[in-house]
Design a protein around this motif. Structure first.
Motif, mmCIF file in Angstrom:
data_model
loop_
_atom_site.group_PDB
_atom_site.id
_atom_site.type_symbol
_atom_site.label_atom_id
_atom_site.label_comp_id
_atom_site.label_asym_id
_atom_site.label_seq_id
_atom_site.Cartn_x
_atom_site.Cartn_y
_atom_site.Cartn_z
ATOM 1 N N ILE A 1 38.303 42.265 33.917
ATOM 2 C CA ILE A 1 37.297 42.386 34.971
ATOM 3 C C ILE A 1 37.750 41.534 36.156
ATOM 4 C CG2 ILE A 1 35.391 42.872 33.391
ATOM 5 C CD1 ILE A 1 34.568 39.964 33.530
ATOM 6 N N GLY A 2 37.235 41.793 37.320
ATOM 7 C CA GLY A 2 37.617 41.036 38.503
ATOM 8 C C GLY A 2 37.024 39.636 38.519
ATOM 9 N N PRO A 3 37.557 38.757 39.380
ATOM 10 C CA PRO A 3 37.040 37.385 39.454
ATOM 11 C C PRO A 3 35.568 37.330 39.818
ATOM 12 C CG PRO A 3 39.167 37.554 40.543
ATOM 13 C CD PRO A 3 38.756 38.964 40.213
ATOM 14 N N ALA A 4 35.139 38.221 40.687
ATOM 15 C CA ALA A 4 33.734 38.192 41.087
ATOM 16 C C ALA A 4 32.824 38.486 39.915
ATOM 17 C CB ALA A 4 33.492 39.171 42.229
ATOM 18 N N LEU A 5 33.207 39.545 39.122
ATOM 19 C CA LEU A 5 32.398 39.903 37.967
ATOM 20 C C LEU A 5 32.431 38.804 36.907
ATOM 21 C CD1 LEU A 5 30.603 42.009 36.697
ATOM 22 C CD2 LEU A 5 32.654 43.130 35.754
ATOM 23 N N ALA A 6 33.602 38.210 36.696
ATOM 24 C CA ALA A 6 33.702 37.123 35.726
ATOM 25 C C ALA A 6 32.855 35.927 36.169
ATOM 26 C CB ALA A 6 35.165 36.687 35.572
ATOM 27 N N PHE A 7 32.911 35.635 37.455
ATOM 28 C CA PHE A 7 32.105 34.536 37.991
ATOM 29 C C PHE A 7 30.620 34.811 37.825
ATOM 30 C CE2 PHE A 7 29.912 32.618 41.640
ATOM 31 C CZ PHE A 7 30.175 31.274 41.391
ATOM 32 N N ALA A 8 30.229 36.090 38.083
ATOM 33 C CA ALA A 8 28.824 36.439 37.933
ATOM 34 C C ALA A 8 28.391 36.311 36.477
ATOM 35 C CB ALA A 8 28.595 37.863 38.444
ATOM 36 N N GLY A 9 29.288 36.733 35.552
ATOM 37 C CA GLY A 9 28.956 36.613 34.138
ATOM 38 C C GLY A 9 28.805 35.166 33.702
ATOM 39 N N LEU A 10 29.719 34.305 34.144
ATOM 40 C CA LEU A 10 29.612 32.881 33.810
ATOM 41 C C LEU A 10 28.349 32.267 34.386
ATOM 42 C CD1 LEU A 10 33.345 31.890 34.386
ATOM 43 C CD2 LEU A 10 32.157 31.936 32.183
ATOM 44 N N ALA A 11 28.017 32.682 35.614
ATOM 45 C CA ALA A 11 26.777 32.198 36.211
ATOM 46 C C ALA A 11 25.571 32.653 35.410
ATOM 47 C CB ALA A 11 26.685 32.657 37.659
ATOM 48 N N GLY A 12 25.645 33.905 34.920
ATOM 49 C CA GLY A 12 24.542 34.392 34.109
ATOM 50 C C GLY A 12 24.397 33.600 32.827
ATOM 51 N N VAL A 13 25.515 33.298 32.178
ATOM 52 C CA VAL A 13 25.445 32.485 30.957
ATOM 53 C C VAL A 13 24.843 31.122 31.263
ATOM 54 C CG1 VAL A 13 26.802 31.435 29.112
ATOM 55 C CG2 VAL A 13 27.375 33.716 29.931
ATOM 56 N N THR A 14 25.208 30.551 32.392
ATOM 57 C CA THR A 14 24.633 29.260 32.785
ATOM 58 C C THR A 14 23.130 29.363 32.951
ATOM 59 O OG1 THR A 14 26.690 28.632 33.890
ATOM 60 C CG2 THR A 14 24.687 27.465 34.543
ATOM 61 N N ALA A 15 22.679 30.428 33.597
ATOM 62 C CA ALA A 15 21.237 30.615 33.766
ATOM 63 C C ALA A 15 20.546 30.750 32.422
ATOM 64 C CB ALA A 15 20.987 31.829 34.649
ATOM 65 N N ILE A 16 21.186 31.513 31.505
ATOM 66 C CA ILE A 16 20.620 31.662 30.160
ATOM 67 C C ILE A 16 20.545 30.306 29.464
ATOM 68 C CG2 ILE A 16 21.005 32.688 27.896
ATOM 69 C CD1 ILE A 16 22.265 35.104 29.334
#
Length: 980
Positions: free
Chosen positions: A203-218
């Protein structure tokens, strides 16, 4: 990545272990206090008995460890055994002879069987998931998509299991099970997004960053449900996400927004969960990312705005949400200070762009506004103020308009706000310090920026700015000025000093270089008037001395070469009234200090500088030839009107001595050489006009100061008068040397004895004058004796020893007896006999010293006159003939007979003894020297005469030494012991 995970796991284990031990102790204590079988002191809520026992009592009551260590039995009945209470699971409390003792026990099975396996299981699951994926990669069993997909499935499954454990908490009975499952699931999801984005590029860096941010929110959300482990993982993973996303060219506005959200979420979470350290850690990570973003070097406006806005949020807004505890205070001060440093670096990196300046001012405004309620933020505001002055000083080539606008904005934020706190009565020490120092720092920064030297250059705009800024601390001082019966606090004193400094800077920037001391003189008047009733307070004294020393310093650094030359007496310039005014301006504060200073040592310092600067003012008006007279007049005037200023008078006298130093040194060097045998020639003396111009005024000043100064010089008055008389003698001697004008050795041989005899006679006349004059003052007799001793000493040193005509070429005159030998020796003999009567008194044992001196001088005079008969005016030229040598012996015998006759008539034993000594010497000379060179009748006649003389002397002494009715006064004094 492996290292990061292992480091995270190790940190989590350490933290959980510490928390587990704390909770275990708390549980044990609560269980022990609620035990129904506890002793009565527990049920009653009393403190444990051992806490009231001394250590040696507890040790004495403890059972012996072995038979060898058992204590000796004590007398008295044995205590009854006490049945010990059964210990519960965690307490071991034997009841012994001395009372109860208890200690906490650690159950090995409880720790390693029940507590640690839960956390170890969660960690093991996370590690298992990681290594399972890694093993599958190494073995080639699964492709990248399948591996990553299994990671997401496994992480989600763990989170689901945690939720099930939460829902079935009543059956599981331990909240750590769900916490371990949730932590393992979150760690697996972080690893899966890292593998998908950075490692495999699925996946692209933006999508990976968004996923990591989502995990942080969780993780943040789950921390409210499952507890602390989720929050810790959210903290670590949230700030590691940008690095794990794998982007080499991050979008700074997006990154800053994400980091601000993560930091804010974790800060709020920590506050909501009563874990302020979590917010502090989030701020620390956020500021770390701020430093990394600065290192990446933002260039465009969007990047500057993003990073600047992010630092404003991190440095001011988020710390305000951390509460009022210790962590909150540390977080607010630390975050604001570090954010200020980073925005300052941003301003520099951006080339001092207005956008970066706006971010800096925005942060300063946020800190200032929030500091109105959260006072601990004001220290960060002081740091922001200091950095703003540094940035303004280092701003390369700014436009004057923008520089003035930003400087004005900093004044509103960093000076007006503290003034508002002062006006509202809410000022803290940092506010006082900031209000006092920042305006000065701003003027200094402006001078550095525009290359203006405060003392040497003029700048009207900066002068007006300094004067305007002086109003701010002046208003603060006026508002907080204490009543007369209260002391000045440090805050009002500091801002008052700042107002004076700014006023001085404004004045220095407005006037020419040479007018600098006038500025301090103008400021000294209000300073001393304002503090005239508080001069005893240390604060007032420091300010007054600061004004005075500032004027002295400004005078020193702005004095031209001509003034320095006039001050040192090296130049001969025309009077310069403005230069004199400069020195008087520097003198004014020290003169005012003389009226208000009460301590002895500072008062002396003020007198010293007053005298020094007053002399400098005179030196600018009078040429060198009149300076000594001007100093003498000043000494007399001050001694008459202000005689209690001893240090001032001493300083002026010292300056006068410096002016007289050259002629005094010349005369002293010539005098020392004269004592060593070199003739005192006219060329070796200072010129008479210089002596009269510089030494005579010093004499007048010294004597007048001693007479007019009252008690201030009472202790040193005798010494002062002695020095004055010595200086008078030096002046008179220099003038006297002009009479004979002996300029070379030839003239010294002709007139040397005449000059010395005349000087000796002059000293003798002064001594006689003091002796015979009516008694006018207490030291009159002492002066008479002193001049007599000086005359005799002068004769003894120079005429008798160094330049005696018997062995030195000195003209004594052509006539026998009527020559210079008779007055020279006669004055010495007469003064010696007069001093005998003045100094001996009842101490008759001292009389022989004076009598012996007189006899020696008489004998030498007679021998010199005999030599004059054969040699003429210069006694050393022709050799001694035998007839003269024989006549010397006869003359010595005749003189001895004369001494003997005088001693017999006056009943003076010392003269008889002197006669005998001289007679024996003459006889010895005749027997061993004179008779040895004679032959025939001459030898017979000489021995015959010698025999007759010796017989006569013996007969006469026999007659004199027969004690009929008692001896003479001296014999009687020797024989009669003094009365007790």
């Amino acid at each position: 990545m492996e290292f990061l995970l292992l480091l995270t796991i190790a940190g989590a284990v350490a933290w959980l272990w510490n928390r587990m031990v704390t909770l275990e102790r708390r549980v044990i204590e609560l269980e022990g206090l609620s035990n129904a079988d506890a002793p009565e002191w527990r049920a009653a809520g009393e403190e444990r008995p051992e806490s009231r026992r001394a250590p040696f009592e507890a040790e004495e009551a403890a059972p012996p460890l072995s038979p060898l260590a058992s204590p000796l039995p004590k007398s008295g009945p044995a205590p009854e055994p006490v049945q010990a209470e059964p210990a519960d699971e965690h307490f071991e409390e034997p009841f012994e002879e001395g009372g109860h003792r208890w200690r906490t026990t650690l159950d090995f099975e409880e720790i390693f069987g029940r507590l640690l396996p839960i956390w170890g299981g969660g960690i093991a699951l996370a590690i298992a998931g990681f290594f399972l994926v890694r093993w599958s990669i190494e073995m080639g069993l699964l492709n990248e998509y399948v591996r990553v997909g299994l990671g997401f499935v496994f992480g989600s499954a763990l989170l689901a299991a945690a939720e099930l454990a939460y829902r079935f908490e009543s059956k599981i009975g331990d909240e750590r099970v769900r916490q371990a499952l949730a932590g393992a699931g979150l760690a697996t999801l972080y690893a899966s997004f890292y593998l998908a984005g950075t490692y495999y590029g699925l996946i692209g860096p933006a999508l990976a960053f968004a996923g990591l941010a989502g995990v942080t929110a969780i993780a943040v959300l789950l921390s409210f449900r499952f507890g602390l482990p989720s929050a810790v993982l959210g903290l670590v993973g949230g700030f590691a996400a940008p690095a794990l996303a794998g982007s080499t060219d991050p979008d700074l506005p997006l990154l800053a927004t994400y980091l601000a959200l993560v930091t804010g979420g974790l800060t709020v979470t920590g506050q909501r969960q009563s874990r302020p350290w979590l917010g502090l850690a989030a701020l620390a990570f956020g500021l770390g990312w701020g430093a990394l973003m600065l290192v990446s070097g933002p260039h465009d406006n969007s990047s500057v705005l993003a990073v600047g806005g992010y630092l404003v949020v991190i440095g001011a807004l988020l710390p305000s949400m951390m509460g009022v505890g210790l962590f909150g205070q540390i977080g607010r001060i630390g975050a604001a200070g570090l954010a200020t440093l980073q925005i300052a670096a941003l301003v520099d990196q951006s080339g001092y762009s207005l956008l970066a300046w706006g971010c800096y001012l925005l942060l300063g405004a946020a800190i200032a506004i929030l500091g109105m309620k959260q006072e601990r933020l004001r220290e960060a505001g002081a740091m922001a103020a200091a950095l703003s002055a540094c940035l303004l000083a280092g701003w390369p080539d700014p436009a004057h308009t923008w520089f003035a606008a930003i400087a004005a904005a900093t004044v509103l934020l960093f000076a007006a706000i503290p003034l508002l706190h002062v006006w509202q009565g809410k000022a803290r020490p940092v506010d006082w310090g900031q209000l006092a120092l920042f305006p000065i720092a701003l003027i200094v920064a402006s001078c550095i920026q525009f290359d203006v030297e405060v003392v040497y250059d003029q700048d009207g705009l900066l002068a007006l700015a300094a004067a305007a800024l002086a109003l701010l601390p002046a208003l603060a001082a006026w508002n907080a000025w204490p009543p007369r019966d209260e002391h000045i606090a440090q805050g009002p004193a500091g801002v008052l000093a700042s107002a004076f400094v700014l006023s001085m800077l404004g004045g220095l920037l407005a006037v020419l270089q040479t007018g600098a001391p006038l500025v301090t003189a103008v400021l000294a008047v209000p300073a001393f008037l304002l503090l005239r009733e508080r001069s005893a307070e240390p604060v007032a004294r420091i300010l007054q001395w600061a004004v005075a020393l500032s004027g002295l310093t400004l005078l020193a650094v702005t004095s031209p070469y001509e003034e320095i030359s006039s001050f040192l007496g090296a130049g001969d310039v025309a009077p310069v009234w403005f230069s004199s005014l400069r020195w008087l301006a520097a003198l004014l504060p020290f003169g005012l200090l003389l009226n208000v200073e009460t301590d002895k040592h500072p008062r002396r310092v003020a007198q010293f500088f007053s005298a020094l600067l007053g002399y400098g003012a005179m030196a600018m008006l009078f040429s060198g030839e009149w300076m000594a007279l001007a100093i003498a007049a000043a000494v007399l005037g001050f001694a008459w009107r202000m005689g209690h200023f001893g240090t001032l008078l001493t300083t002026l006298l010292f300056i006068g001595a410096c002016w007289a130093a050259e002629p005094l040194l010349m005369w002293s060097v010539a005098g020392v050489e004269a004592l060593l045998g070199d003739p005192f020639l006219l060329a070796d003396l200072p010129p008479l006009p210089d002596t009269l111009r510089y030494v005579a005024p010093l004499v007048i000043a010294l004597a007048g100061g001693m007479l007019l100064s009252g008690k201030v010089f009472a202790t040193y008055r005798k010494t002062g008068f002695a020095i004055a008389f010595a200086l008078v003698a030096m002046v008179v001697h220099t003038a006297f040397k002009q009479v004979f004008a002996i300029g070379d050795l030839t003239r010294f041989a002709e007139l040397g004895l005449a000059e010395r005899t005349a000087w000796q006679a002059l000293l003798a006349l002064v001594a006689i004058g003091f002796a015979v004059a009516p008694h006018l003052f207490a030291q009159q007799v002492t002066l008479a004796r002193g001049f007599a001793v000086a005359a005799v000493a002068h004769f003894a040193i120079f005429t008798l020893l160094l330049h005696n005509p018997l062995w030195t070429e000195q003209a004594v005159g052509d006539w026998p007896l009527a020559n210079l030998l008779l007055p020279s020796y006669g004055i010495a003999i007469g003064l010696t006999l007069w001093l005998r009567g003045q100094l001996v008194g009842n101490q008759l044992n001292l009389r022989p010293i004076f009598d012996g001196t007189a006899m020696v001088l008489i004998a030498l005079l007679a021998l010199s006159e005999l030599r004059h008969v054969f040699a003429g005016t210069v006694l050393i030229n022709p050799p001694v003939v035998p007839q003269e040598d024989l006549l010397r012996s006869i003359l010595a015998i005749a003189i001895a007979l004369g001494f003997l006759g005088w001693g017999a008539w006056a009943k003076q034993r010392s003269w008889r003894i002197g006669s005998l000594v001289l007679m024996l010497g003459a006889v010895s000379k005749v027997f061993f020297l004179d008779a040895a060179g004679l032959e025939g009748l001459a030898r017979i006649a000489s021995f015959f005469a010698l025999g007759i003389c010796l017989i006569g002397i013996g007969w006469f002494y026999t007659r004199q030494l027969i004690v009929a009715e008692g001896g003479d006064a001296f014999d009687e004094a020797v024989r009669t012991p003094p009365a007790s």
